[in-house]
Write a protein that holds these residues in place. Structure first.
Motif, short mmCIF file in Angstrom:
data_model
loop_
_atom_site.label_atom_id
_atom_site.label_comp_id
_atom_site.label_asym_id
_atom_site.label_seq_id
_atom_site.Cartn_x
_atom_site.Cartn_y
_atom_site.Cartn_z
N ALA A 97 39.08 62.55 28.26
CA ALA A 97 40.03 62.89 27.22
C ALA A 97 41.35 62.15 27.42
CB ALA A 97 40.25 64.40 27.21
N ALA A 98 41.78 62.05 28.68
CA ALA A 98 43.04 61.38 28.96
C ALA A 98 42.95 59.91 28.66
CB ALA A 98 43.43 61.60 30.42
N ALA A 99 41.78 59.35 28.84
CA ALA A 99 41.62 57.90 28.63
C ALA A 99 41.51 57.55 27.17
CB ALA A 99 40.41 57.41 29.40
N SER A 100 41.15 58.49 26.33
CA SER A 100 40.87 58.15 24.94
C SER A 100 42.05 58.52 24.05
CB SER A 100 39.60 58.88 24.47
OG SER A 100 39.74 60.26 24.69
N GLY A 101 43.16 57.91 24.31
CA GLY A 101 44.35 58.25 23.54
C GLY A 101 44.58 57.35 22.36
N GLY A 102 43.65 56.48 22.03
CA GLY A 102 43.89 55.53 20.97
C GLY A 102 43.61 56.06 19.59
N GLY A 103 43.01 57.24 19.46
CA GLY A 103 42.74 57.80 18.14
C GLY A 103 41.69 57.04 17.37
N GLU A 104 40.75 56.40 18.04
CA GLU A 104 39.74 55.58 17.35
C GLU A 104 38.50 56.38 17.01
OE1 GLU A 104 38.04 52.58 19.84
OE2 GLU A 104 38.39 53.74 21.65
N ASN A 105 37.74 55.89 16.04
CA ASN A 105 36.44 56.46 15.70
C ASN A 105 35.36 55.69 16.44
OD1 ASN A 105 37.47 58.39 13.99
ND2 ASN A 105 37.34 57.08 12.18
N ILE A 106 34.45 56.42 17.07
CA ILE A 106 33.38 55.79 17.83
C ILE A 106 32.05 56.14 17.20
CG2 ILE A 106 32.23 55.71 20.08
CD1 ILE A 106 34.90 56.36 21.37
N VAL A 147 7.32 60.09 22.45
CA VAL A 147 8.25 60.79 23.33
C VAL A 147 9.46 61.26 22.54
CG1 VAL A 147 7.59 59.50 25.41
CG2 VAL A 147 9.43 58.65 23.96
N SER A 148 10.21 62.20 23.14
CA SER A 148 11.48 62.66 22.59
C SER A 148 12.61 61.96 23.34
CB SER A 148 11.62 64.17 22.72
OG SER A 148 10.63 64.83 21.94
N VAL A 149 13.65 61.57 22.61
CA VAL A 149 14.78 60.84 23.19
C VAL A 149 16.05 61.62 22.92
CG1 VAL A 149 16.11 58.70 23.19
CG2 VAL A 149 13.64 58.62 22.83
N GLU A 150 16.79 61.97 23.98
CA GLU A 150 18.06 62.65 23.83
C GLU A 150 19.18 61.64 23.63
OE1 GLU A 150 18.25 64.88 27.43
OE2 GLU A 150 17.26 66.64 26.57
N VAL A 151 20.14 61.98 22.76
CA VAL A 151 21.25 61.08 22.47
C VAL A 151 22.53 61.70 23.00
CG1 VAL A 151 22.55 59.87 20.68
CG2 VAL A 151 20.09 60.26 20.39
N PRO A 152 23.15 61.12 24.05
CA PRO A 152 24.40 61.67 24.60
C PRO A 152 25.62 61.13 23.84
CG PRO A 152 23.66 59.84 25.95
CD PRO A 152 22.63 59.99 24.85
N ALA A 153 26.73 61.85 23.97
CA ALA A 153 27.98 61.39 23.35
C ALA A 153 28.53 60.22 24.15
CB ALA A 153 28.99 62.53 23.34
N PRO A 154 28.87 59.11 23.47
CA PRO A 154 29.40 57.95 24.19
C PRO A 154 30.84 58.15 24.68
CG PRO A 154 29.38 57.52 21.84
CD PRO A 154 28.70 58.85 22.03
N ALA A 155 31.54 59.18 24.14
CA ALA A 155 32.92 59.43 24.54
C ALA A 155 33.27 60.87 24.21
CB ALA A 155 33.88 58.48 23.82
N ALA A 156 34.36 61.36 24.79
CA ALA A 156 34.84 62.71 24.47
C ALA A 156 35.63 62.67 23.18
CB ALA A 156 35.70 63.24 25.61
N ILE A 179 32.27 59.94 16.19
CA ILE A 179 33.11 60.78 17.03
C ILE A 179 34.54 60.30 16.90
CG2 ILE A 179 33.69 61.39 19.42
CD1 ILE A 179 30.76 61.33 20.08
N ALA A 180 35.47 61.24 16.59
CA ALA A 180 36.89 60.92 16.55
C ALA A 180 37.46 61.14 17.94
CB ALA A 180 37.60 61.80 15.53
N ALA A 181 37.80 60.05 18.61
CA ALA A 181 38.38 60.15 19.95
C ALA A 181 39.89 60.20 19.84
CB ALA A 181 37.92 58.97 20.79
N GLY A 182 40.58 60.31 20.98
CA GLY A 182 42.03 60.29 20.96
C GLY A 182 42.63 61.66 21.11
N ALA A 183 43.65 61.97 20.30
CA ALA A 183 44.39 63.24 20.45
C ALA A 183 43.48 64.44 20.28
CB ALA A 183 45.53 63.29 19.45
N ALA A 184 42.54 64.36 19.34
CA ALA A 184 41.65 65.50 19.09
C ALA A 184 40.75 65.77 20.27
CB ALA A 184 40.81 65.25 17.84
N ALA A 185 40.53 64.74 21.08
CA ALA A 185 39.61 64.91 22.20
C ALA A 185 40.14 65.86 23.25
CB ALA A 185 39.32 63.56 22.84
N ALA A 186 41.45 66.05 23.28
CA ALA A 186 42.04 66.93 24.28
C ALA A 186 41.57 68.36 24.12
CB ALA A 186 43.56 66.87 24.20
N ALA A 187 41.12 68.68 22.92
CA ALA A 187 40.64 70.05 22.67
C ALA A 187 39.28 70.31 23.29
CB ALA A 187 40.58 70.33 21.17
#
Length: 501
Positions: A97-106, A147-156, A179-187
């Motif tokens: 969360a601390a690293a993703s402060g750019g507010g970008e969409n992933i 097979v089944s494939v799980e998809v993880p989140a690439p970022a918080a 995923i909206a990273a950045g300020a919202a990720a702190a939540a």
């Protein structure tokens, strides 16, 4: 000093696998042979044990990565290095969360699905739009052909949009979500801090490995009844086995009583349930139909008097069990009879490769076996060179593995002929479908007492119908009938098997 953890041998013709689940994280202490992760191939799940004791210092191949045979999965450092990663562990959670402060969409994209797999179906979303997610938290599950494939989140961050809804078929390069990273990720870390009791046993969105889920289902247990020793409290297959050994049982049946049916007079649609076929079932359906469309399949029938085989088995079964430690069944007689017949009619043991016919000087016998998840065909290699005892031991071993879901890819490949025993389910007559690229399959059926004319007299005999389905492109009717007659002769006079007649 460090020890490398590499991809084990996956089986004949299998060159790659997908990392399904890591049960440990960097900094965790591991013991020798402790399960580190699970890999998924086209048909089976492979567990990777730790080759040494120490600390898991680095994970090279993350969940969802596709790796080849002998690829590097992780590094294990010896004992002294263990405390260093442990000290860093508490600080790791808020780092994304601390690293993703750019507010970008992933964009969340479809991960690598495996060689020759071009599409998948979105089977389940574990998060909804607007939910906070942590890095590497499982967002959804995809189903491919096998097979089944799980998809993880690439970022918080926050799952701002789901592009591919459940039931959607997506190609290998499709976008699944944003995923909206950045300020919202702190939540994202906040819910965990506010409700530690809820996450202690099972963090939100966490899923156990496929092998563990299958073991839970077969044991009739829920994950709440099993203490997980894997990463973040995930349950492993060995955890389920330990719980079963400790006497765990599932009280679920009483709690999961089916909902009452709609009244008979209600609309018919309200009394029906429509369930989408899994991709595995779709693949089975396609392969069976392709077999019918490709081969010129024809079936010929005969019947065999089982009197002599049954008498011989009854006479020697106790001595056989005492000497060889395995029961004497009918399958070894049928396997031996088929091997003798295949030597005389080699085209039934052959296969078509383009414009060539490939004749086999050996018999790798496939023995069809029913399991809770469907029909599998383990293969007994070089069955023509094996004794009755060796065949019975191989059948018992492969049958147990099939029921426990422990068959490897290698154990289900390379068959040249198949025997299918529908008689164990009560089938009196059937036409088995070929298992490509094989050119023949023998169907066994129920033994039933029937009146037969023997030497001008009507007597009651234990009779069984036999069915041989064969590829008429390379097996003529004469060869198919000859094969079935030779099987019949060998079973009605088992001494012929001993004298190779």
């Amino acid at each position: 000093m460090s020890t490398e953890v590499r991809v084990p041998t996956l089986g004949e013709s299998v060159t790659e696998a997908t990392v399904a689940t890591w049960f440990k994280k960097p900094g965790d202490s591991v013991a020798v042979d402790e399960m580190l992760c699970e890999l998924e191939t086209d048909k089976v799940t492979v567990e990777v044990p730790s080759p040494a004791a120490g600390t898991l210092s680095e994970i090279v191949a993350a969940e969802g990565d596709t790796v080849g045979v002998d690829a590097l999965l992780a590094q294990i450092s010896d004992g002294a290095a263990a405390p260093e990663p442990k000290a860093e562990t508490p600080a790791q959670a808020p780092a994304p969360a601390a690293a993703s402060g750019g507010g970008e969409n992933i964009d969340v994209m479809v991960p690598t699905l495996g060689e020759s797999v071009t599409e998948a179906t979105v089977s389940s979303w574990f998060k909804a739009a607007g939910d906070a997610v942590a890095q590497d938290e499982i967002l959804c599950e995809l189903e491919t052909d096998k097979v089944s494939v799980e998809v993880p989140a690439p970022a918080a961050g926050v799952l701002s949009e789901i592009v591919a809804a459940e039931g959607t078929t997506v190609d290998a390069s499709a976008k699944l979500a944003v995923i909206a990273a950045g300020a919202a990720a702190a939540a994202a870390p906040a819910p965990a801090a506010a409700a530690p009791a809820a996450t202690a046993s099972a963090p939100a969105g966490m899923k156990d490995g496929p092998a563990a889920e299958k073991a839970l289902a077969e044991a009739g247990m829920t994950r709440d009844q099993v203490a997980g020793t894997g990463r973040d409290g995930r349950v492993t297959k060995s955890d389920v086995a330990a719980a079963v050994a400790a006497g765990g049982s599932a009280p679920a049946p009483a709690a999961t009583a089916p909902a009452p049916r709609a009244p008979v007079a209600a609309d018919q649609a309200a009394r029906e349930e429509r369930v989408k076929m899994t991709r595995l079932r779709q693949t089975i359906a396609k392969r069976l139909k392709d077999s019918q469309n490709t081969a010129a399949m024809l079936t010929t029938y005969n019947e065999v008097d089982m009197t002599e085989v049954m008498a011989l088995r009854n006479e020697y079964k106790d001595l056989f069990l005492k000497k060889h430690g395995v029961k004497l069944g009918f399958m070894s007689f049928f396997t031996k009879a088929c091997c003798h017949a295949l030597n005389e009619v080699p085209e039934v043991n052959a296969e078509i490769d383009g414009t060539d016919i490939v004749y086999k000087s050996y018999v790798n016998m496939g023995i069809a076996a029913g399991t809770p998840t469907g029909l599998v065909v383990p293969v007994i290699n070089d069955a023509d060179a094996m004794s009755f005892a060796a065949i019975e031991k191989a059948i018992a071993e492969k049958g147990a593995k099939a029921r426990d879901g422990k068959l490897s890819m290698e154990e289900m490949q390379g068959g040249t002929f198949t025997i299918s025993n529908g008689g164990v389910y009560g089938s009196l007559m059937s036409s088995p479908i070929l298992n490509p690229p094989q050119s023949g399959i023998l169907g066994m059926h129920k033994i039933q007492d029937r009146p037969m004319a023997i030497n001008g007299e009507v007597v009651i005999r234990p009779m069984m119908y036999l069915a041989l389905s064969y590829d008429h492109r390379i097996v003529d009717g004469k060869g198919a009938v000859t094969f079935l007659v030779r099987v019949k002769e060998a079973l009605e006079d088992p001494r012929r098997l001993l004298m190779d007649l």
